[in-house]
Design a protein around this motif. Structure first.
Motif, PDB file in Angstrom:
ATOM      1  N   HIS A 525      39.352  52.314  53.527  1.00 24.56           N
ATOM      2  CA  HIS A 525      38.664  52.575  52.260  1.00 24.56           C
ATOM      3  C   HIS A 525      37.484  51.616  52.192  1.00 24.56           C
ATOM      4  N   SER A 527      33.951  50.343  50.200  1.00 16.63           N
ATOM      5  CA  SER A 527      33.177  50.322  48.957  1.00 16.63           C
ATOM      6  C   SER A 527      32.164  49.192  49.036  1.00 16.63           C
ATOM      7  N   GLU A 605      37.562  56.739  54.134  1.00 20.81           N
ATOM      8  CA  GLU A 605      37.200  57.151  52.786  1.00 20.81           C
ATOM      9  C   GLU A 605      36.155  56.160  52.282  1.00 20.81           C
ATOM     10  N   GLU A 607      33.223  55.228  49.523  1.00 18.16           N
ATOM     11  CA  GLU A 607      32.685  55.521  48.193  1.00 18.16           C
ATOM     12  C   GLU A 607      31.167  55.652  48.281  1.00 18.16           C
ATOM     13  N   THR A 609      27.740  57.594  46.153  1.00 18.23           N
ATOM     14  CA  THR A 609      27.248  58.373  45.021  1.00 18.23           C
ATOM     15  C   THR A 609      26.537  59.624  45.521  1.00 18.23           C
TER      16      THR A 609
END
Length: 866
Positions: A525, A527, A605, A607, A609
């Motif tokens: 993950h 970010s 995965e 993140e 926009t």
């Protein structure tokens, strides 16, 4: 070996088998370092601390306990095998005379134990100074144990002659999803009763099936030179390993061809092929390069195989080891039991992929070309240097798999290579939903278990990461060292690691341990935030660290600032389960892209926009970044900026981007709908790539209650079979009277795409006329297509009067019980199962089929069918 498309059964099980999660008492493992010793080649289970015991959930993908599978102990060394063989087509027997030259490996020996499956042994003799003497032996139909005339030492070679008859059809049936039969020797249409296919003989040795047609020590850590004399009827061509050294006409009208290979190779790489082939000749650096095809495909053979000399040149230069064998031939055969096989100097390949008409070539995907590259690369990795055991199979198959990317990159560019990378990673991750094993597996149930998406697709991706980590120069220099130091011998994973360490000077146990010797893959993950002139990038490893390591991941993070076209690349190394990285940035970045090169074997995965993804698409460095933007923004197609991006993608230079964009508009309900449909019509009619045109037709067909009949009618006349098939599939759900005649006119096609589409169309719209069509065409459908064809036949029969179903039910039952291909048996079983609601007596038939089935994979698949 190329993993077969007949792995449908494996795919069925991958998608459907979900083991019940078990709650067990376990403990927190110690640090991974506890199991990572410098020269260890076997990874043990995590160490257990009793004080830390807790309850955990065992994941469904954790494989069952299986026995340890060491490399075969070498008692005797094969040195040379000379065979004289004749064929009895009617009885499907081989009469053979084998002269084996052998010697004790180290310890003195007074007996010789050979693999010999299902033979009638006529005599066993020693050959000494030209004189022969009978030897005593015992034989249990699997192993031939010969009492030698005396004890021999490792410095003494001796010879044994064995006269025998091989009866492959009398062996117990075996096979797997990757290699669907294990009888070694195959007679195709032996009596000539099937007018739709030629008479052929061919062999398939991997894993240990060549001992079904000649006595040998059938293990991958043996090597031998060989000579095979084949006596055949005069009209047939022959092919075997090495060079044709003589061809003699016999008084009875037969001919004896003698093939000799002077360089040693493993016994499973020996082969024979017999048939009425046309031989299309090519050369590379004075060496023979031949393509064996049925005569009617002679004109397109070079269009299919013609890049072979270029591949030989490219791989030779990349590896710094020139193609080492005497010649290179490829033969297309009927009813092959796998995808293709890397027999030394004489590759066997399924004809469905390679015997193509000029019209078939219009739809040519990378499958055939990738397979050709794959089998050729085996001649370094698998033939020149051979895995010492099936546990080490990735030393053969992972390299061959990776060659498909290398060739695509060289010949067609970085986007084509990225597409291969994507497809291969998807293959592995799909399998990993139900199965996660170490690449190098010292535990497995059956040898064929090793022929999976791990050994191929995962292994190829691991090699790609290794290449990216050490760099191209070091990667190929290491491969050169590995090949040079281990040529004509058996190898294991430690030797590959040592070659890389000696080349780079770096201890790479961490890489080989986590990627080759442990199961699973990273689940990440990603970010990031931006503040005070710096990017804070967080990387979390989400995989279950009880059963999967916390990975060390060298990776590139690409950062775009403002509207710059080229990013700044930052090299980082992830080493923890939760880790923060700080990257400098003078302004808020337009895009931060983790793994900017798309190299990681991981489920990621990230993140991002909508604005970042739009920026990523328009500034993408390669296909993978464009595809990801299209895929992730699919749910936001209602936004004009997103739909505009996707419409832009329908005009991309790379066909796979256009394909993704077209597919993404299926059932589109966003703004400018008429413009989108107009664009889809244009693509369906004019795109230069048939795969994209076909997808556009399919996408239009997904718009409910809309009439695109003009597009479908036009597509029925397209030059591409794929496009015609897509039109038929669209019309299956919305049939029109005006197109029915055009569809019926295609009934005699032999193209797989059209046959698939037609059987689906008739399963929904067919009449009694098509019932007869299904029965008639069933005998000439390729095994690849029968799986779906038989299920569609069952759906059609649901609409037939019960009194007329008997013949069809009998045919399906015969296929389900006796067809040698397990995937075909599964398709027939499913076809019968669809009739159960209206034919109650079939429940007992299906139960009987299940109870008598011996293949474990098929029994598992049956258990999932309601």
């Amino acid at each position: 070996m190329k993993y077969s498309v007949l792995g449908i059964l494996g795919l069925v099980l991958t998608c459907q088998l979900t083991a019940s999660a078990q709650t067990v008492k376990a403990v927190k493992p110690t640090s991974p370092k506890a199991a990572t010793h410098k020269k260890s080649t076997v990874v043990t289970e995590p160490l257990i601390s009793r004080a830390a015991a807790s309850t955990i959930i065992v994941p469904s993908w954790l494989p069952p306990t299986t026995p340890v599978q060491p490399a075969a102990t070498v008692v005797t060394d094969l040195v040379d095998t000379k065979l004289e063989v004749k064929f009895d087509w009617a009885r499907q027997w081989l009469t053979g005379n084998a002269l084996l030259t052998v010697r004790p490996h180290f310890y003195p020996q007074n007996q010789l134990v050979l693999d010999a499956k299902g033979f009638d042994i006529k005599s066993v003799r020693s050959v000494i100074g030209g004189k022969e003497k009978n030897l005593n032996y015992t034989y249990d139909k699997r192993k031939l144990t010969i009492a030698l005339d005396r004890t021999y030492t490792r410095t003494e070679q001796y010879q044994v002659r064995i006269s025998y008859v091989a009866k492959p059809n009398e062996l117990e049936a075996g096979g797997s999803a990757a290699i669907t039969s294990s009888k070694g020797l195959y007679f195709i249409n032996p009596l000539g009763t099937d007018k739709t296919k030629p008479k052929q003989i061919w062999t398939q040795g991997e894993t240990e099936a060549n001992s079904a047609w000649f006595p040998t020590i059938d293990k991958p850590n043996q090597r031998m030179t060989q000579e095979i004399a084949m006596t055949v009827d005069a009209q047939y061509k022959t092919l075997s390993n090495g060079l044709l050294i003589s061809s003699k006409k016999n008084a009875d009208g037969t001919r004896t061809d003698v093939w000799k290979q002077t360089l040693p190779a493993a016994p499973y790489l020996s082969m024979m092929a017999v048939g009425e082939f046309a031989v299309v000749s090519d050369t590379w650096k004075g060496k023979i390069v031949d393509y064996y095809v049925e005569p009617k495909f002679q004109g397109t053979a070079k269009a299919v195989f013609g890049n072979t000399p270029q591949m030989m040149d490219f791989f030779s230069k990349k590896l710094g080891v020139e193609f080492p064998w005497e010649k290179y031939s490829q033969v297309a055969v009927r009813d092959f039991v796998s995808g293709a096989m890397e027999n030394t100097t004489a590759v066997t390949i399924r004809q469905e992929w390679t015997q193509l008409t000029p019209r078939d070539l219009l739809d040519q995907s990378y499958l055939a070309e990738g397979t050709i590259a794959h089998e050729l690369f085996h001649h370094w990795f698998g033939d020149y240097v051979t895995s010492e055991s099936w546990s080490n199979l990735p030393l053969n198959e992972s390299f061959a798999d990776y060659s498909e990317l290398l060739w695509a990159e060289h010949k067609y560019g970085v986007d084509a290579a990225a597409l291969v990378q994507q497809q291969k990673l998807t293959n592995y991750l799909t399998e990993a939903e139900s199965k996660r094993e170490p690449l190098i597996r010292y535990h497995y149930g059956a040898r064929e278990d090793m022929f999976d998406r791990h050994s191929y697709d995962k292994g190829g991706r691991v090699l790609h990461m290794l290449r990216k980590y050490v760099g191209d120069d070091a990667f190929f220099a290491s491969l050169n060292r590995y090949l040079t130091q281990n040529k004509y011998s058996a190898s294991e994973i430690a030797k590959l690691r040592i070659a890389f360490e000696e080349t780079t000077g770096e201890d790479l146990m961490w890489f080989f341990d986590q990627w080759f010797l442990q199961r699973g893959h990273p689940e990440l993950h990603i970010s990031h935030t931006y503040a005070n002139g710096q990017i804070n990038l967080r990387v979390e490893q989400m995989q279950d660290s009880t059963f999967t390591p916390i990975y060390r991941l060298p990776v590139t993070v690409s950062v775009w600032s403002g509207s710059q076209s080229q990013p700044t690349d930052h090299k980082i190394v992830v080493t923890k389960a939760n880790q923060m990285f700080t990257l400098p940035a003078s302004q808020r970045p337009s895009l931060v892209k983790f793994d900017g090169e798309g190299q990681l074997l991981a489920k990621i995965e990230e993140e991002q926009t909508q604005d970042e993804l739009l920026f990523q698409y328009y500034h993408a460095r390669h296909y993978l970044q464009k595809y990801e933007a299209i895929e992730k923004l699919h749910a936001k197609l209602g936004d004009l900026a997103v739909s505009g991006m996707q419409r832009n993608a329908m005009n991309d230079n790379f066909w796979a981007v256009r394909l993704a964009a077209v597919e993404g508009f299926r059932r589109y309900k966003g703004p400018e709908g008429n413009a989108v449909r107009k664009e889809l019509r244009r693509v369906a009619m004019t795109d230069k790539k048939s795969q994209v045109r076909a997808m556009a037709v399919t996408t239009l067909g997904a718009f409910l209650n809309e009439d695109f009949g003009d597009v479908y009618s036009s597509a029925l006349n397209d030059s591409s079979y794929l496009v015609v098939g897509a039109a038929i599939a669209a019309l299956a759900k919305n049939p029109t009277v005006s197109t029915r005649e055009s569809i019926n006119a295609l009934q005699e096609t032999t193209n797989p795409a059209l046959l698939h589409a037609l059987s689906n169309y008739y399963s929904l719209n067919g009449t009694a006329d098509q019932y007869q069509w299904f029965l008639r065409r069933m005998n000439d459908i390729a095994e690849d297509e029968l799986y779906t064809y038989l299920q569609n036949f069952g759906l059609l029969m649901v609409r037939m009067p019960p009194v007329e179903r008997d013949k069809g039910i009998q045919r399906l039952e015969a296929f389900a019980r006796t067809h040698p291909n397990i995937t075909v048996r599964l398709g027939a079983y499913r076809g019968l199962n669809s009739l159960v609601p209206s034919t109650a007596s079939l429940k007992a038939t299906l139960q009987d089929i299940r109870s008598k089935e011996k293949n474990d994979q098929l029994k598992a698949a049956y258990s999932l069918i309601q």
